[in-house]
Design a protein around this motif. Sequence first.
Motif: not given
Length: 289
Positions: A81-104
């Motif tokens: 398995k190659i398990v990838c995680m997204g939105l694990n930095y608040a600044d990257h989530a923000k630049e993509g138009g996402n609020a700070r996520p409650e879950y990755p």
Amino acid sequence: MRLFGFKGPNGYEGVGALTKGSSDTYIDLSATDPQIPNHLQDMIISKEMMDRAAKAISNPNAVTGKMSGITFKVPIERPGKIVCMGLNYADHAKEGGNARPEYPSFFMRGPSSMTAHLSPIVRPKVSDKLDYEAELAFIVGKKARNLTLDNALDCVAGYSIFNDGSIRDYQRKTTQWTIGKNFDQTGAFGPWLVTPDELPVGCHGLNIQSRLNGQVMQNANTKDFLWGIAETIVLITECMTLEPGDVVITGTPAGVGYARTPPVFMKPGDICEIEIESIGILRNTIADE
């Protein structure tokens, strides 16, 4: 230890270790101790083999070679398995138009999407929107399920670097990211695996940077993770069993190409470098399919 898989002349394959104090010499562990497997993935699952590797590194008669004479392989060639995680930095989530996520956000990659250190990242025929993403990777060395914050890091065999190359228009064709993250030879992985004893606990507080043709594009620190390595393992293993040889990619900070004005995408002839403090530099050229 800093361990890597390589190909040498005449089809030879082995596992190497960096020698301290030298940037151009390595120890051929497989030649120094014939009991050591010639694939890193087969070595990390055995404490006996890891102990043999440490002894081979300290052997005054160890077989050595020049880095210029080998081709790097991805550290783990056949991950289950190659398990990838997204939105694990608040600044990257923000630049993509996402609020700070409650879950990755989690998604998967396949082995055919990987490419090695100093090998090309391939821009596919169907898109020119090939983006870079600097990420810390860790490799699982022990079977792990329902771990806790206290024992989660025990399953980590080592850490490495990943460039989670993304085909952005295809990533956005569906509500899931998988298709844009699995084009052949878009995810660079390497150059080596660094065992946990050489790094801060959970790789906390390491600078992480991407550079495109020498220009700094991303510049952050793993202390800015929303979910640290131990927390990530807890989240994943409450859902699935992590097995020896599995790879987990831990997300990228702000500064990716698609979020820039104008957007910046990688093109043939470019050189992309991902550097993580105390681990090394993953370097790749960009080539057309």
